[in-house]
Design an enzyme around this catalytic site. Structure first.
Site, PDB file in Angstrom:
ATOM      1  N   CYS A   6      36.946  44.823  18.204  1.00 18.07           N
ATOM      2  CA  CYS A   6      35.678  44.194  17.827  1.00 18.07           C
ATOM      3  C   CYS A   6      34.630  44.441  18.901  1.00 18.07           C
ATOM      4  O   CYS A   6      33.480  44.793  18.604  1.00 18.07           O
ATOM      5  CB  CYS A   6      35.869  42.691  17.627  1.00 18.07           C
ATOM      6  N   CYS A  32      39.203  40.724  18.916  1.00 17.42           N
ATOM      7  CA  CYS A  32      40.064  41.671  19.627  1.00 17.42           C
ATOM      8  C   CYS A  32      39.189  42.693  20.343  1.00 17.42           C
ATOM      9  O   CYS A  32      37.963  42.707  20.189  1.00 17.42           O
ATOM     10  CB  CYS A  32      41.024  42.374  18.671  1.00 17.42           C
ATOM     11  N   ASP A  81      31.064  44.925  61.724  1.00 20.38           N
ATOM     12  CA  ASP A  81      29.849  44.856  62.537  1.00 20.38           C
ATOM     13  C   ASP A  81      30.033  43.740  63.562  1.00 20.38           C
ATOM     14  O   ASP A  81      30.817  42.811  63.358  1.00 20.38           O
ATOM     15  CB  ASP A  81      28.652  44.576  61.631  1.00 20.38           C
TER      16      ASP A  81
END
Length: 793
Positions: free
Chosen positions: A45, A42, A464
């Site tokens: 953890c 989880c 550009d």
């Protein structure tokens, strides 16, 4: 030419025009280590492992639960063994990652996880059905009980709560040994509490009383609060959620593993002129020559030194059309030779190849966390102890108010079960993992979560010109020599342009070599971004560039020369004036074709609600000519690199959120200054290093596609987090007030995580069904065919 990506900085500063810091005067980039972390179940953890690693001096770690990876920045020397021991002290295991990922090992690990979860889920689901029916029947209709019914219930429940739920119990025990609480702590406590209470109820509360009917037992004793079905249901629902999560984790990783599999395992290295030695690709070194035959995969990035071939680069760029390659062509490892035989000299190997950089970009992106996800991680880390406290308080409150242990236990158990913060921990990493895999398939690479958060707010896209809106492959279309000697004019300019990387240089050099033969080497050379170049050729000072550069050097420009230059610019050509020995020699005009999909891309961006701006160092006349042909209304021309940054700041000062698309060295500062930088994969290392998103295909339509994917991913993450927070805010009070049965609570908790995983998995369908976005389909070159007639003096 096939585009290339730069490697993310690994302790070596990017090349810039600024001087390097004096020895000892600048901070070095930190070293990095990557770890695979096992045993996390989880977000709590992951947060625990992250905190544990960050306690080490000079260590800054980020841990991702979804990818089970940790990236560690080391500002001081720290052996990998120390990092691994620190992870073990937190209660988990880890191994160091180095080099290219092993797709076979990682895929096998994912498949093993899926198989193990499937077996446990099948057993739990098979036993849960009869157990649920029997315990309900025995609770509500006590006269159905028979001698030994308790043993039958326990026989059905034991395999589920012991073997099927073993991963939760092991993880909870591991956390307890390290004085920590995780989501598995809540699950394990819930399963054990439900089982323990049921055993107590069966053997102590529901003892038969002589002379009492079953109806009397049901009405006056409560008929036993049997929660074996809850214990089995919690286990089954959670295993189903974990199984669904594991399947989607495997599928999300398939796209990335397919990239890792592109590389060849063996290569035929040339020893001498004829002898071929077959070696593992890991033994290939820069400078080695190797042979590639039709149907074989190019082993590593390199340059063709002999032969011609057609190359299938679709696996790397997404472009279906075969790419021709001949002597001098750059080729990428992982692409396939369709026809012809090539001899290639290796220029990059291992992690420095295009493939290695792509994989690193994806992995680094998956480790990124949004600001709101960092908040969710902090909430998850303290959520479990708070839920345990809330469960205890709920039990105490019900006992004080109702005095019924059964009602108090039911409400406390529901709180314990429903509050698992799985969805919070999965909200961002699940979506990022799927988006990164889908983006890799489309040639779109996220370098971090910041780009996703910004993309949804972008309202202005600055493009550009050269290499972005245009193809960047210029050709000479006009010459004006003041003395009438056009060959001399071209030879002088070509000799100096040999040292330049600008797109204009290639056109001038190619034309000069064709007309003048071998060109002399420049004795001195300097590039002036946005202005031109200057140097010394055969002992004389030469300047090639804009009129502004010649004026800065005090070189007079005759009126006929300026008039012709202006006329070429109005036609949309790029003009370079040439001077030698302090005198103007003439001018050269080059033309660049527009990319076939440029106009369509601009229209798609406009449909997404964004205004397009053309930003270029070219003259106003040239820029406006190009802008008109692609449908751009706003033009900023004549901008030097630092002036491009000023232009972006001005747009941002107007309240706009600006994205910049570029590919050149002079685009690097502007890409870094923009809110969202997008670099085309064919661009320079400086441009790509400064960008937030890298577009591997040289197709401008990937710009709106990348923005759309980023926005879709950001929306998915927000939806996941809103659901996860809202679910807990609503569900916990319902459970605490007794309005939620523990079995319903377990199903709701599992479904909340399943919703997050399902919502994230929908990103795999992004772009499916859309019309083909390959460059060149339905497009045409928009630049007019220029006249070859040279202009005389």
């Amino acid at each position: 030419m096939i585009p290339s990506l730069p490697r993310a900085p690994q302790g070596t500063p990017a090349a810039t025009d600024e001087p390097a810091p004096a020895p000892g005067g600048g901070a070095q980039s930190p070293a990095r280590a990557r770890l695979a972390v096992y045993g996390m179940t989880c977000a709590a953890c992951a947060a625990k492992v992250e905190r544990s690693l960050n306690r080490l001096p000079g260590v800054r770690a980020r841990v991702n639960y979804a990818s089970e990876r940790a990236e560690v920045e080391l500002s001081s020397p720290t052996p990998t063994e120390v990092l691994l021991r620190q992870v073990e002290r937190a209660g988990y295991s880890a191994r160091a990652l180095g080099g290219r990922p092993d797709p076979g090992a990682e895929g096998a690990q994912d498949r093993l996880r899926v198989r193990q979860l499937r077996r446990r889920l099948l057993l739990a689901a098979i036993l849960f059905m009869p157990l649920g029916e029997w315990t309900t029947a025995f609770s509500l209709v006590p006269w159905l009980r028979f001698p030994g019914w308790q043993a039958v219930c326990l026989a059905l429940a034991a395999p589920v709560v012991v073997w099927a739920a073993a991963p939760f119990h092991r993880a909870a025990l591991r956390a307890a040994r390290h004085r920590a609480c995780t989501m598995d702590t809540l699950v394990s406590l819930g399963v054990i509490a439900a089982t323990g209470w049921s055993v107590y109820a069966m053997f102590f509360l529901d003892l038969p009383e002589p002379g009492r009917s079953g109806l009397f037992v049901l009405l006056h004793q409560g008929g036993g609060a049997l929660y074996l079905d809850v214990a089995a249901g919690v286990t089954t629902f959670l295993l189903a959620g974990r199984y669904y999560e594991a399947v989607n984790r495997r599928r999300a990783g398939d796209a990335l593993r397919s990239l890792a599999r592109l590389g060849s395992s063996q290569v035929a290295v040339l020893a001498g002129d004829e002898l071929e030695l077959v070696r593992p690709v890991e033994e290939l070194r820069v400078g080695d020559r190797f042979v590639v035959r039709p149907g074989q995969t190019i082993a590593t990035d390199g340059r063709v030194v002999l032969g011609q071939a057609e190359i299938d680069a679709s696996s790397m760029t997404g472009e279906a059309a075969a790419v021709p390659a001949g002597v001098g062509s750059e080729v990428l490892g992982g692409t396939q030779v369709l026809s012809g035989r090539l001899i290639v000299v290796a220029t990059r190997v291992g992690e420095d190849t295009q493939l290695g950089r792509m994989l690193e970009l994806v992995e680094r992106a998956q480790l990124e966390k949004a600001a709101v996800q960092r908040l969710a991680d902090r909430v998850s880390s303290v959520f479990v102890p708070c839920v345990m406290l809330a469960s205890g308080l709920t039990f105490a409150a019900w006992m004080l108010l109702q005095g019924s242990p059964e009602l108090a236990f039911s409400a406390a158990l529901a709180v314990l079960i429903i509050a698992c913060p799985c969805a919070l921990g999965l909200a961002t990493p699940a979506a990022l993992r799927v988006a990164a895999g889908r983006g890799a398939q489309l040639g779109i690479f996220f370098k971090g979560h910041q780009g996703l958060e910004t993309a949804r707010q972008v309202d202005t896209v600055v493009l550009d010109k050269t290499g972005t809106v245009t193809e960047g492959s210029m050709r000479l279309v006009g010459e004006l020599a003041l003395d009438g000697d056009r060959d001399r004019l071209l030879g002088v300019a070509g000799a100096l342009e040999r040292a330049s990387e600008h797109a204009l240089a290639g056109a001038v050099v190619a034309a000069a070599r064709g007309r003048c033969g071998p060109l002399p080497e420049p004795e001195q050379f300097a590039s002036l971004p946005g202005l031109g170049i200057e140097g010394v050729v055969e002992g004389e000072a030469v300047v090639v560039g804009r009129a502004q550069l010649l004026r800065q050097r005090g070189i007079p420009i005759p009126s006929p020369l300026m008039r012709q230059a202006t006329a070429w610019e109005v036609e949309g050509h790029t003009v370079a004036l040439v001077a030698r020995g302090g005198l103007a020699l003439g001018a050269l005009a080059v033309s660049d074709r527009l990319k076939p999909t440029a106009r369509e891309a601009v229209e798609q961006l406009r449909q997404q609600g964004m205004e397009c701006v053309l930003l270029t160092g070219d003259s106003q006349a040239t820029a406006r000519s190009v802008a008109a042909r692609v449908g751009i209304r706003t033009v900023i021309a004549g901008a030097l690199p630092h002036e491009k940054v000023v232009a972006l700041r001005r747009l941002q000062g107007e309240g706009r959120v600006v994205a910049m698309v570029g590919d050149g060295v002079n685009d690097g500062p502007a890409l870094a200054a923009s809110d969202l930088g997008l670099a085309l994969g064919s661009g320079t290392d400086v441009a790509i290093g400064a960008a937030d998103l890298v577009l591997l295909r040289d197709d401008l339509r990937t710009v709106p596609q990348a923005v759309a994917l980023a926005r879709r991913t950001a929306r998915t993450i927000r939806a996941n987090l809103v659901w996860a927070f809202a679910y807990n805010v609503v569900a916990i009070p319902l459970a605490a007030t007794g309005h939620l049965d523990p079995l319903v609570a377990s199903a709701a908790m599992a479904l909340s995580s399943a919703f997050v995983v399902w919502n994230s998995a929908r990103l795999r369908r992004f772009g499916v069904g859309a019309r083909d976005s390959r460059p060149g389909l339905g497009g045409r070159a928009l630049a007019p065919e220029p006249s070859r007639a040279a202009v005389g003096p």
